[in-house]
Enzyme design. Structure first.
Site, short mmCIF file in Angstrom:
data_model
loop_
_atom_site.label_atom_id
_atom_site.label_comp_id
_atom_site.label_asym_id
_atom_site.label_seq_id
_atom_site.Cartn_x
_atom_site.Cartn_y
_atom_site.Cartn_z
N HIS B 253 0.84 -1.22 0.00
CA HIS B 253 0.00 0.00 0.00
C HIS B 253 0.87 1.26 0.00
O HIS B 253 0.51 2.26 0.63
CB HIS B 253 -0.96 0.00 1.20
CG HIS B 253 -2.04 -1.04 1.09
ND1 HIS B 253 -3.20 -0.80 0.40
CD2 HIS B 253 -2.13 -2.30 1.55
CE1 HIS B 253 -3.97 -1.89 0.44
NE2 HIS B 253 -3.35 -2.82 1.13
N ASP B 317 -0.77 -5.06 5.65
CA ASP B 317 -1.73 -5.97 5.02
C ASP B 317 -1.49 -6.09 3.51
O ASP B 317 -0.84 -5.26 2.89
CB ASP B 317 -3.15 -5.45 5.25
CG ASP B 317 -3.31 -4.02 4.77
OD1 ASP B 317 -2.37 -3.22 4.98
OD2 ASP B 317 -4.34 -3.69 4.16
N GLU B 318 -2.03 -7.14 2.96
CA GLU B 318 -2.21 -7.31 1.53
C GLU B 318 -0.93 -7.13 0.71
O GLU B 318 -0.95 -6.60 -0.38
CB GLU B 318 -3.29 -6.35 1.00
CG GLU B 318 -4.65 -6.62 1.60
CD GLU B 318 -5.74 -5.74 0.99
OE1 GLU B 318 -6.85 -6.26 0.80
OE2 GLU B 318 -5.47 -4.56 0.73
N ASN B 319 0.19 -7.57 1.25
CA ASN B 319 1.41 -7.54 0.46
C ASN B 319 1.73 -8.95 -0.01
O ASN B 319 2.11 -9.81 0.77
CB ASN B 319 2.57 -7.01 1.30
CG ASN B 319 3.89 -7.20 0.58
OD1 ASN B 319 3.95 -7.11 -0.65
ND2 ASN B 319 4.94 -7.48 1.34
#
Lengths: 682, 682
Positions: B253, B317-319
């Protein structure tokens, strides 16, 4: 850029320059431009639309272009491919300007705007002119079944007056930063260029001082702007091409200052508390005390750097010097210094202030009381006293110009008096007065003044807008743009579009009514609010003590506005009907009467609400009058009993009801008279 | 004070303590208190009402008392004699507290509140407890024909969870200070106590850095908070008893950060631009680069002092590490350091961060991906992945608590998914899971998350509220307070009262509809908006590229909200009707159908508006179905032709229309089936 300029030149040559007043069109432009020529082309707004900004420094104009793209997107629902200005001279909208302005009264705000099928060009000498042109372009957005478009026009525009202001009083009721910012956005949208920030008064001192901490700590109830917030507002305004002129009102209107520093007051040993009422109060700085000047010198030294504008407003109004008369030391000082009147003493004070401010690089501005023989002509005279105060129409403006002062007019633009837009729009600052060119150049312009005794963040927008848009036109457009009906038509659209900028004048009516009814059906109150206006010219708070600063401003009067929507329509319809009682006019009259006749039934369903109850007499009698009139018109017959009922109810309707007046009362009276003459059964 | 305490003691002894779930009353309290007992007394609100605050430091509580007086005045229209708290232990409302809180997760927020005919007392151990009590008191305001009053009650209250938060994402769409402040006010009104400020993401870096200027200059489009503004928001929140936990989302992000400092990215020599779409993106900080840590050390050193709270959220998150896989240097680093997976590499990164933050006096918090074997248990695990992401209901919360971590739940509270209030209210964080006392104590609470891909300042309030008030009840009230119908009744009143705090969820619907219609009659659209809801769970912006950050969010879907008003009523009515097709139920069904049947005529008057046109199929087919159903019910007869028309229109109504779904489509289908079975002419 050369190519574009050539194109522009061709178009300009081809269009004949036309005087503003001779053009009447549907375009909702406000202020109306100096010269405008419409053509048959149409620039369709679609996802390919893009903008380039071409100029020395992109700061203000780039910001305005981004804001333009957002507003255009949100208004039209078009999904743009490019949401930001592009560096591409082939883009369809070209904004060109030559230089960046310092923001002062000599700014060139002129611009050229040309819209054709495929291109839009704004050319301006300065970035400020470009900003003005962008606002005009946004007002041009039109639509038809095919979608949204810009209609073809050639506009050459520049302002009549260089000073076009709105004053907001944040002392009587504090207005948070977001209120100011949205109002600055709205100001920019109608090309106003001065935000006059009335920061101190008896009811509060609204600026953080790091030198005199007690000012904001003791004299603001915690409602003040930090220095950082002030810088933020000034920068925000500058970005919109708006100058910020601060006002610190002295030596009167000083109760708040004296509540923090009583030793500067004119009554020795007195204590003061922040004022909660409205009116003119006696606490006044002592102009014979060296400490007063030491205080002001230090304060101004601290404060003036926050405000880059060259003008600094010191108020100077409404000081009768009662506390000076009560102080023997001050009396002795006057005699010693050969100051005959309190006015002379105040001039002594003003002249010292003027020097202090000059040293700080500022020019003094003050309300018109400061115009006395010894006052240097570097000061700006802010003309506010008019007929109400025993001064000729147009206030002291012309006198000031003839006396050699630069001057700004607010007499006639006191929007807190809740007068009609027609009233303010009709105030012509110069009129037929013959002035030399030099005298004329001293008349800088005008300011609408939003005194805030009776407004809060919830209601302030509905007191400023939309009337200030029409006042902005008075300040910008040629004198000859003065057709009231045409202005009113355009104002409807301009008023609605202000909502796009976050102005709450439309939506907050229902918020107040929902609160009044505890979230019950508000429709009967909406109907009443469309024919009621807040009572005018300070009759709402007679004596200044009914409402304190912390009293409720969530009442029916706060939901009502000037130029009540249905009242204007109904009064026109009745006037037509009285002229010619034909079928068409009669149908229109009856349609209103039927609505009000039935409204009371809905009203009764909410009349048990504590804050609705006081409106019952108004609702009931409007319904009674309407019902009997409908019957009289329908049956072409009126009994004496009914006539008595009509007159009795009508008399009740003519009175004030909970701080509003029914502004159709006169029209109803005319209809009663008409029925009496036509239908009364003898 | 002693006298008052004695009085209080007597009352408390006299009233039996009752469990929350067994009390059901009309009082619109939310969150419902732990213990409440109503009595027959009534404290009338009149101009004599006054408040005293008695406690060590008056800062927060005095502020709350002033705000209480303003809201009470504005709501009731009562003209108070004293608009500020008075120093008088004889005043009718006494607020007493013992100590001032530091604002942390150990705060005592409990309070006692007693209302009798003549007195109101709030007793609390801390100032924060007193704040909570004041909010309850405001929710008690009632009225009858005599006026406004506080009903007699004895309330003993304290929260179930210590962490009751709302996250606002200001990266995807920037939210100005006034949006945050009004939402903080609203949070305080329902006793939320954590504002989680998601400050950075692919779409923007929203904090001014004086060390790394390019962050706000290049990665924010000019939309960022100055450090002074951040301090202002944090102080504002603290005054309301709300902690502020900032989030800087890394190492994924991070597109915005990398657009300013590409040298910190995982692809050597790459350039990055601020992301305009929604979704999960690959730009990631390089965790093998010393410069990354130098940057983060310096940045956190600069930023952490702005946020006094002990927790600092690093996202995490979300890596997926796609860019790590593409970088040979990073691959070599992994091998050298025996980091098998990208997850291991991220843990390596997180652990370094945790140490950095510890040195700065902060504890690390991160989304649940950070929970890996080597992560120190000082970190807070923010559970967000639930069924949608292949995790069990309740997300990773219980795992975290069992693994020794303090933990906060957001799975189930993703309010951006536009799910019903019923859905969120029914999420029980712990449920029947058996935990040790220690494990239970690690479950700190939860947070509603307002991700902002599809919201702007115009619409964000209507996405947060009123649902977050019911979520706040889930976090504060005993688990047994779970009656959905009762909650919905109370929520109606709480929702309306949020308008008092400036929350725009009600009034901005009409703003959007006025814009859509260019200020024409919005009633046909209001009617439709009451049975339509925005499409749910990210189907509005499938693929994340239809809407860019600068696309219009002023469309019909933006005017619609979850839990559509008429839909809820109609679906209930139809359900009753299907159970028992009696006259009463039939009248109610017909009343809705008649409204929708006629609505299309009004719709047609505005259907030439470019942004209204796309709704025509919806309006037309709703009208068709309604018209035929009305006829079938009235004549007790349905032809085959009409049945075909019904089914054809009904199929159209079941589809999505311009990003909304008609949430009465199923009920209409049931009615069609009913008609087919009862009235079809064979």
């Amino acid at each position: 850029m050369n190519k574009i300029k050539t194109l522009l030149f061709v178009i300009l040559v081809a269009s004949v320059s036309v005087n503003a007043q001779s053009i009447r069109s549907d375009l909702p432009l406000m202020p109306w431009p100096k010269e405008i020529k419409e053509n048959a082309t149409k620039f369709m707004i679609d996802s390919d639309l893009s903008i380039s900004v071409n100029g020395e420094d992109h700061g203000r104009v780039r910001n305005a272009a981004v804001s333009f793209l957002r507003r255009l997107t949100d208004r039209t629902g078009v999904f743009l491919k490019e949401g930001f200005p592009v560096n591409n001279t082939d883009s369809q909208i070209q904004i060109n300007f030559e230089s960046v302005s310092n923001l002062n009264i000599n700014d060139d705000e002129s611009y050229f705007l040309v819209v054709t099928n495929d291109n839009i060009v704004i050319n301006a000498n300065t970035d400020i002119g470009a900003l003005r042109g962008i606002q005009t372009l946004l007002q041009l957005v039109s639509y038809d079944e095919e979608g949204y478009y810009f209609p073809g026009v050639t506009i050459k525009d520049s302002p009549r007056f260089v000073w076009r202001g709105l004053m907001i009083d944040v002392a009587r009721h504090f207005q948070p930063i977001d209120v100011l910012k949205r109002n600055l956005d709205a100001m920019a949208s109608v090309k106003l260029n001065v935000f006059h920030w009335h920061l101190t008064d008896d009811q509060g001192f609204r600026v953080e001082s790091k030198v005199y901490l007690k000012l904001h700590e003791k004299a603001s109830d915690g409602l003040y702007y930090t220095q950082e917030q002030i810088k933020d507002v000034v920068a925000y305004a500058s970005n919109l091409g708006i100058r910020v002129v601060p006002e610190f009102d002295i030596p009167g209107h000083a109760t708040a200052i004296l509540s923090a520093y009583p030793e500067l007051g004119s009554i020795e040993g007195a204590t003061y508390t922040v004022e909660r009422n409205s009116g003119i109060f006696n606490p006044t700085l002592d102009p014979t005390n060296d400490k007063t000047y030491e205080f002001l010198n230090n304060l101004f030294k601290e404060i003036t750097p926050l405000f880059p504008d060259e003008y600094f407003h010191i108020g100077g109004d409404e000081n009768k010097g009662k506390h000076w008369d009560e102080n023997k030391k001050i009396q002795r000082f006057k005699r010693k210094n050969k100051l005959k009147t309190n006015h002379d003493l105040q001039t002594y004070f003003n002249i010292k202030l003027e020097k202090t401010l000059n040293k700080l690089g500022k020019k003094l501005m003050g309300w018109d009381e400061i115009m006395t023989p010894n006052m240097p002509t570097t000061a700006i005279i802010h003309s506010w006293r008019g007929e109400n105060e025993g001064f000729p129409t147009g206030g002291t403006l012309i006198d000031a110009a003839k006396n050699g002062y630069n001057t700004v007019l607010s007499a006639g633009f006191y929007i807190d008096r809740m007068l009609s837009i027609e009233h303010h729009y009709s105030v012509e600052p110069i009129g037929d007065v013959i002035l030399t060119q030099e005298e004329r150049s001293r008349i800088l312009g005008g300011e609408a003044t939003m005194w805030s005794e009776l407004v809060t963040p919830l209601t302030i927008d509905s007191r400023i807008w939309p009337r200030t848009a029409a006042i902005a036109e008075r300040f910008w457009s040629p004198k000859e743009v003065n057709d009231i009906d045409n202005m009113k038509d355009r104002l409807k659209e301009v008023s609605f579009r202000l909502e796009e900028l976050g102005i709450t004048h439309i939506k907050n009516r229902d918020v107040i009514l929902r609160n009044m009814t505890n979230n019950k059906d508000i429709n009967p109150l909406i109907t009443l609010s469309k024919v009621c206006e807040p009572v005018k010219v300070y009759t709402r708070n007679e004596g200044g003590t009914e409402y304190k600063t912390f009293s409720p401003f969530t009442l029916f009067a706060d939901a009502c506005v000037t130029d009540a929507e249905d009242a204007a329509l109904f009064n026109d319809v009745v006037s037509n009907f009285i002229n010619e009682a034909d079928n068409d006019n009669s149908i229109q009259v009856l349609s209103f009467l039927n609505k009000w006749s039935k409204n009371h039934d809905s009203f009764l369903k909410i009349s048990n609400q504590p804050n609705v109850k006081p409106l019952e007499a108004l609702s009931l009698n409007l319904s009674k009058v309407s019902t009997i009139l409908v019957s009289a018109f329908t049956n072409k017959s009126l009994t004496n009993t009914d006539l008595e009922k009509l007159n009795s109810s009508s008399n009740i309707l003519k009175k004030d009801h909970v701080d509003v007046e029914l502004v159709i009362a006169e029209s109803l009276q005319q209809l009663i008279k008409h029925c009496e003459l036509s239908y009364l059964i003898q």
